[in-house]
Design an enzyme around this catalytic site. Structure first.
Site, PDB file in Angstrom:
ATOM      1  CB  ALA A  97      -0.920   0.004   1.219  1.00 18.30           C
ATOM      2  CG  ASP A 134      -2.532  -2.411   4.926  1.00 11.91           C
ATOM      3  OD1 ASP A 134      -3.068  -2.408   6.047  1.00 11.91           O
ATOM      4  OD2 ASP A 134      -1.815  -3.343   4.508  1.00 11.91           O
TER       5      ASP A 134
HETATM    6  O1  PMV Z   1      -0.253  -7.600   6.578  1.00  9.00           O
HETATM    7  P1  PMV Z   1      -0.706  -6.362   5.893  1.00  9.00           P
HETATM    8  O2  PMV Z   1       0.186  -5.189   6.104  1.00  9.00           O
HETATM    9  O3  PMV Z   1      -1.003  -6.587   4.452  1.00  9.00           O
HETATM   10  O4  PMV Z   1      -2.091  -5.943   6.619  1.00  9.00           O
HETATM   11  C1  PMV Z   1      -3.255  -6.658   6.335  1.00  9.00           C
HETATM   12  C2  PMV Z   1      -4.432  -6.253   7.200  1.00  9.00           C
HETATM   13  C3  PMV Z   1      -5.609  -7.203   7.023  1.00  9.00           C
HETATM   14  O5  PMV Z   1      -6.642  -6.767   7.920  1.00  9.00           O
HETATM   15  C4  PMV Z   1      -5.226  -8.624   7.409  1.00  9.00           C
HETATM   16  C5  PMV Z   1      -6.140  -7.233   5.586  1.00  9.00           C
HETATM   17  C6  PMV Z   1      -6.898  -5.989   5.174  1.00  9.00           C
HETATM   18  O6  PMV Z   1      -7.070  -5.807   3.971  1.00  9.00           O
HETATM   19  O7  PMV Z   1      -7.387  -5.233   6.041  1.00  9.00           O
END
Ligand code: PMV
Length: 305
Positions: A102, A144
Site C-alpha cells: 500500500a 493499509d
Molecule cells: O499484513 P498487511 O500489512 O497486508 O495488513 C493486512 C491487514 C488485514 O486486515 C489482514 C487485511 C486488510 O485488507 O485489512
C-alpha cells in the site's frame, strides 16, 4: 509539469482489528515514520524501478508481475500525460504486516500527482490507492492504503469516514520481525474459510473484536495504557485462535510481555511478519526491544497537543 516530484507513503501497524476489518468491523491503526519514497521524472518511456530490490518494471496490462499490472492501471488512471520514470525506495520489510504494498502505491500516486501538478488531499490519495492494493491482496479492506496516506492514529471502517484519534497520553510501540515472510492474501483466505465453516462462532468473534476496538479507542482518548495493553493481548489470543500465529510470533509476544510490555500482538496479516508491543514510554520500549533479540524498531506516538 515539474521536472521531478517526490512522493511518500508511510507504513502502518494495526493496534486492534486486523482481519475483522475485512468483514466490516472497525480497526485502529497507527501510521509509522518509515515508509516508501518515490521520485517521478520525465523519461522516454514509462518505467518503474524499485530499490533496494533492484527490480525494474514496464507497465503491462496482463503481465505476470502484479507490480507491472498495477503500474499500468495506476498510470492509465491519469489519461493524457508525458512518459514517466518512477524511482522507488522501499524502507519497509515486504510481507511483514507493515503495509509495504500500500505504501508503494501511495508514494507512486503522490509522486505522479506532483509531477503532473495535480493536488489532492491525502485522504483522497489513500482512497484512490485501494485500486493499486487490489492487485496484491485480492479484497483488501482499505486500512493499509488509507493509513499510509494519512498517517497518525486512526479508526478505519469500510464504507465509513475515517476518524483520527487524538491520544491523551504519549506512548511507544516496539515493532519486531519474526524473520518469516507471510502472504496477506493467503491469511485473509484462511480466515474467510474458518468464518464460513463456523458462522455462529465467527459472528461472536467479530462482535468481540468490535467491542475491543471501542475499548481501545476509549483507552487512547483517556490515556489508559494498561487497558489498551489488555486489548492487544486479547486481540492476539483471537488472532491465534484463527491460526494466524506461529511459534516465532508466540516467542516474541511472550518475551515482550516478560520485558514489561503492557500488551503484545501480531500486527497485520500474521502467519509470520511482525508483532507490535505497547510500551509506556521510549525508555521501556528500548528495554523491550533489547530483550527480544529480533530485528526491531521503536515508534513513538505523541499525545495530542
Ligand atoms: O499484513 P498487511 O500489512 O497486508 O495488513 C493486512 C491487514 C488485514 O486486515 C489482514 C487485511 C486488510 O485488507 O485489512
Amino acid at each position: 509539469m515539474l521536472s521531478t516530484a517526490k512522493g511518500f507513503g508511510g507504513g502502518k501497524v494495526i493496534l486492534v482489528g486486523e482481519h475483522a476489518v475485512v468483514h466490516g468491523v472497525p480497526a485502529i491503526a497507527a501510521g509509522i515514520r518509515r515508509g516508501v519514497t518515490s521520485v517521478a521524472r520525465r523519461h522516454e518511456e514509462d518505467l518503474l524501478h524499485i530499490e533496494p530490490w533492484g527490480r525494474t518494471f514496464r507497465p503491462h496490462v496482463d503481465g505476470e508481475e502484479p507490480l507491472a499490472r498495477a503500474f499500468e492501471r495506476l498510470l492509465s488512471s491519469y489519461g493524457d500525460r508525458p512518459s514517466l520514470r518512477l524511482d522507488v525506495r522501499v524502507d519497509l520489510a515486504p510481507g511483514a504486516g507493515l503495509g509495504c504494498s500500500a505504501a508503494i502505491g501511495v508514494s507512486l500516486l503522490d509522486a505522479v500527482d506532483g509531477a503532473l501538478g495535480i493536488r489532492r488531499p491525502r485522504a483522497a490519495l489513500g482512497t484512490v490507492a485501494l485500486e493499486w492494493e487490489r492487485f496484491f491482496h485480492g479484497s483488501p479492506s482499505g486500512i493499509d492504503n488509507v493509513t499510509s496516506a494519512m498517517g497518525g492514529l486512526l479508526c478505519f471502517q469500510q464504507a465509513s469516514p475515517v476518524r483520527q484519534i487524538p491520544p491523551a497520553r504519549s506512548f511507544a510501540l516496539v515493532v519486531a520481525h519474526s524473520g518469516q515472510r507471510s502472504s496477506t492474501r493467503d491469511m485473509v483466505a484462511r480466515v474467510a474459510q474458518q468464518l464460513a465453516e463456523r458462522p455462529s462462532s465467527a459472528r461472536r468473534m467479530l462482535e468481540e473484536v468490535h467491542a475491543l476496538v471501542i475499548t481501545a479507542e476509549d483507552a487512547l482518548l483517556n490515556g489508559e495504557l494498561g487497558a489498551l495493553g489488555r486489548v492487544l493481548d486479547r486481540n492476539h489470543a483471537i488472532l491465534r485462535s484463527l491460526r494466524l500465529s506461529t511459534p516465532q510470533l508466540e516467542v516474541l509476544c511472550g518475551a515482550a510481555r516478560g520485558a514489561g510490555a503492557l500488551g503484545a500482538k501480531i500486527t497485520g496479516a500474521g502467519g509470520g511478519g511482525c508483532i507490535v508491543a505497547l510500551a509506556e514510554n521510549a525508555e521501556n520500549a528500548v528495554r523491550i526491544a533489547d530483550a527480544l533479540g529480533a530485528e526491531s524498531f521503536i515508534e513513538e506516538v505523541s499525545r495530542a497537543a
